[in-house]
Design a protein around this motif. Sequence first.
Motif, PDB file in Angstrom:
ATOM      1  N   SER A 207       0.863  -1.187   0.000  1.00 38.08           N
ATOM      2  CA  SER A 207       0.000   0.000   0.000  1.00 38.08           C
ATOM      3  C   SER A 207       0.890   1.224   0.000  1.00 38.08           C
ATOM      4  N   ASP A 208       0.277   2.372  -0.220  1.00 35.63           N
ATOM      5  CA  ASP A 208       1.042   3.609  -0.187  1.00 35.63           C
ATOM      6  C   ASP A 208       1.446   3.925   1.255  1.00 35.63           C
ATOM      7  N   PRO A 209       2.599   4.527   1.439  1.00 35.61           N
ATOM      8  CA  PRO A 209       3.033   4.875   2.792  1.00 35.61           C
ATOM      9  C   PRO A 209       2.196   6.008   3.362  1.00 35.61           C
ATOM     10  N   PRO A 210       2.103   6.101   4.672  1.00 27.89           N
ATOM     11  CA  PRO A 210       1.363   7.216   5.280  1.00 27.89           C
ATOM     12  C   PRO A 210       2.088   8.537   5.056  1.00 27.89           C
ATOM     13  N   THR A 211       1.343   9.609   5.130  1.00 26.95           N
ATOM     14  CA  THR A 211       1.929  10.944   4.947  1.00 26.95           C
ATOM     15  C   THR A 211       2.274  11.599   6.287  1.00 26.95           C
ATOM     16  N   GLU A 212       1.887  10.972   7.394  1.00 30.30           N
ATOM     17  CA  GLU A 212       2.237  11.426   8.727  1.00 30.30           C
ATOM     18  C   GLU A 212       2.910  10.289   9.483  1.00 30.30           C
ATOM     19  N   THR A 213       3.723  10.631  10.457  1.00 30.64           N
ATOM     20  CA  THR A 213       4.406   9.613  11.253  1.00 30.64           C
ATOM     21  C   THR A 213       3.388   8.758  12.008  1.00 30.64           C
ATOM     22  N   LYS A 214       3.529   7.447  11.877  1.00 29.74           N
ATOM     23  CA  LYS A 214       2.641   6.498  12.541  1.00 29.74           C
ATOM     24  C   LYS A 214       3.452   5.656  13.522  1.00 29.74           C
ATOM     25  N   ILE A 215       2.938   5.523  14.744  1.00 30.71           N
ATOM     26  CA  ILE A 215       3.642   4.805  15.801  1.00 30.71           C
ATOM     27  C   ILE A 215       2.714   3.738  16.377  1.00 30.71           C
ATOM     28  N   ALA A 216       3.241   2.535  16.553  1.00 29.44           N
ATOM     29  CA  ALA A 216       2.473   1.459  17.170  1.00 29.44           C
ATOM     30  C   ALA A 216       3.369   0.703  18.143  1.00 29.44           C
ATOM     31  N   ASP A 217       2.839   0.413  19.324  1.00 25.31           N
ATOM     32  CA  ASP A 217       3.574  -0.400  20.286  1.00 25.31           C
ATOM     33  C   ASP A 217       3.464  -1.869  19.911  1.00 25.31           C
ATOM     34  N   LEU A 218       4.583  -2.564  19.920  1.00 23.21           N
ATOM     35  CA  LEU A 218       4.597  -4.011  19.749  1.00 23.21           C
ATOM     36  C   LEU A 218       4.723  -4.707  21.100  1.00 23.21           C
ATOM     37  N   LYS A 219       5.423  -4.058  22.033  1.00 21.10           N
ATOM     38  CA  LYS A 219       5.518  -4.499  23.425  1.00 21.10           C
ATOM     39  C   LYS A 219       5.411  -3.265  24.315  1.00 21.10           C
ATOM     40  N   GLN A 220       4.775  -3.404  25.450  1.00 27.80           N
ATOM     41  CA  GLN A 220       4.656  -2.303  26.393  1.00 27.80           C
ATOM     42  C   GLN A 220       5.468  -2.626  27.643  1.00 27.80           C
ATOM     43  N   GLY A 221       6.505  -1.822  27.893  1.00 24.73           N
ATOM     44  CA  GLY A 221       7.335  -2.012  29.070  1.00 24.73           C
ATOM     45  C   GLY A 221       6.759  -1.310  30.278  1.00 24.73           C
ATOM     46  N   ASP A 222       7.371  -1.538  31.429  1.00 28.04           N
ATOM     47  CA  ASP A 222       6.916  -0.900  32.653  1.00 28.04           C
ATOM     48  C   ASP A 222       8.059  -0.201  33.395  1.00 28.04           C
ATOM     49  N   GLY A 223       9.138   0.123  32.655  1.00 30.36           N
ATOM     50  CA  GLY A 223      10.284   0.792  33.253  1.00 30.36           C
ATOM     51  C   GLY A 223      10.141   2.300  33.240  1.00 30.36           C
ATOM     52  N   PRO A 224      11.230   3.025  33.507  1.00 28.88           N
ATOM     53  CA  PRO A 224      11.202   4.493  33.491  1.00 28.88           C
ATOM     54  C   PRO A 224      10.754   5.029  32.136  1.00 28.88           C
ATOM     55  N   THR A 225      10.153   6.207  32.152  1.00 27.24           N
ATOM     56  CA  THR A 225       9.662   6.842  30.933  1.00 27.24           C
ATOM     57  C   THR A 225      10.754   7.685  30.291  1.00 27.24           C
ATOM     58  N   VAL A 226      10.873   7.601  28.979  1.00 19.69           N
ATOM     59  CA  VAL A 226      11.851   8.393  28.232  1.00 19.69           C
ATOM     60  C   VAL A 226      11.370   9.838  28.160  1.00 19.69           C
ATOM     61  N   GLY A 227      12.194  10.751  28.643  1.00 16.25           N
ATOM     62  CA  GLY A 227      11.848  12.162  28.610  1.00 16.25           C
ATOM     63  C   GLY A 227      12.535  12.885  27.468  1.00 16.25           C
ATOM     64  N   SER A 228      12.094  14.093  27.195  1.00 17.46           N
ATOM     65  CA  SER A 228      12.697  14.884  26.127  1.00 17.46           C
ATOM     66  C   SER A 228      14.167  15.162  26.445  1.00 17.46           C
ATOM     67  N   GLY A 229      15.038  14.872  25.503  1.00 18.36           N
ATOM     68  CA  GLY A 229      16.450  15.101  25.674  1.00 18.36           C
ATOM     69  C   GLY A 229      17.182  14.001  26.419  1.00 18.36           C
ATOM     70  N   ASP A 230      16.482  12.957  26.852  1.00 20.86           N
ATOM     71  CA  ASP A 230      17.141  11.848  27.541  1.00 20.86           C
ATOM     72  C   ASP A 230      18.129  11.139  26.631  1.00 20.86           C
ATOM     73  N   TYR A 231      19.118  10.499  27.261  1.00 21.70           N
ATOM     74  CA  TYR A 231      20.021   9.605  26.546  1.00 21.70           C
ATOM     75  C   TYR A 231      19.412   8.209  26.594  1.00 21.70           C
ATOM     76  N   VAL A 232      19.087   7.664  25.445  1.00 22.49           N
ATOM     77  CA  VAL A 232      18.336   6.419  25.370  1.00 22.49           C
ATOM     78  C   VAL A 232      19.209   5.304  24.797  1.00 22.49           C
ATOM     79  N   ILE A 233      19.102   4.126  25.415  1.00 20.03           N
ATOM     80  CA  ILE A 233      19.833   2.947  24.950  1.00 20.03           C
ATOM     81  C   ILE A 233      18.832   2.043  24.244  1.00 20.03           C
ATOM     82  N   VAL A 234      19.122   1.694  23.005  1.00 19.84           N
ATOM     83  CA  VAL A 234      18.155   0.966  22.188  1.00 19.84           C
ATOM     84  C   VAL A 234      18.830  -0.097  21.319  1.00 19.84           C
ATOM     85  N   GLN A 235      18.010  -1.055  20.896  1.00 20.78           N
ATOM     86  CA  GLN A 235      18.300  -1.868  19.725  1.00 20.78           C
ATOM     87  C   GLN A 235      17.329  -1.401  18.646  1.00 20.78           C
ATOM     88  N   TYR A 236      17.759  -1.384  17.387  1.00 20.46           N
ATOM     89  CA  TYR A 236      16.835  -0.949  16.344  1.00 20.46           C
ATOM     90  C   TYR A 236      17.240  -1.523  14.990  1.00 20.46           C
TER      91      TYR A 236
END
Length: 322
Positions: A207-236
């Motif tokens: 299908s055609d890609p969306p014209t706006e950013t779309k976000i969906a959770d695949l897993k929901q964690g229960d740890g600290p919340t990422v704040g604006s400007g935080d240093y985040v450790i990720v796999q991607y």
Amino acid sequence: MRIRLAAALSAVAATALLLSGCAGAGNPSASPSPSASSSCLLNAKPGKTSDAVKVDGEGKDLKVTVPSGTDIDAATSVERTVLKKGDGKNVVAGDLVSVQYRLVKAADGTALDSSERGAGDQLPILLDPNQQSLFVVALECQPLGSSIVLAVPGKLLGQGQQSVVVYAQSTKKLPTVADGKEVAPVAGMPTVKLAKDGAPDITIPKSDPPTETKIADLKQGDGPTVGSGDYVIVQYRGVTWADGKEFDSSWKRGTPAQFQTTGVVPGFKKALEGQKVGSQVLVVIPPADGYGDQAQSSIPANSTLVFVIDILGTLPSAAPAQ
């Protein structure tokens, strides 16, 4: 407070350490972490100055004292004294561990940084020589659970820098895949299948890609919340919508990555901030929230980007000691 042991670490083979980079602006892979290795990068030894440092108490009551007359500036190298050996496996560059630490000025004991900024007096630390060389030197090649004192002469930190003392204890090895609760997939979004090691395989819908950013959770964690400007450790892992081709992956490099949420493209930032550690996020980023009409090394101009992101840790926006 940003401290790098460039001079000390560059004494090791230059090919083993590339200490000049910080998290890049706009590309999560601009500052790739090193692959995990069983070899020591510096393996600092004890000396008179590190042996002289006194550590008392625990948790928030922990106190680091540099006795009067201790001349750390006179030392010619970093000195490391192991106060207590842990009983876990050796910690090496590339590991993700929970750390309790204090960083103080050697001259007067003034606190410069502390893991008290984190939940439970600890912070997640990715042992990346590019960004966390101080902790690599302190903790590498010692068993998990070890308590360390590191004495660092100012001349090894750069011209005009003051000597510092670090107390650090590695307490737990942290997961390198998201461990949150699985969430039902969202219709119309790319589908994701995880390999045994957690690496995502991404299939783009016809299908055609969306014209706006779309976000969906695949897993929901229960740890600290990422704040604006935080240093985040990720796999991607990132692919382009047009052909599903991978253009970047921490999985391929063999270790997580760390960067500031304000140092990536807007769509990636939106996918991180407000999420909890342990979550896995799927995000589709149109050109307006990505690289626009500017081609990157492996991304054509005007590309819609698709990322699957495992959020493994977050550090408060005040930069950690480096």
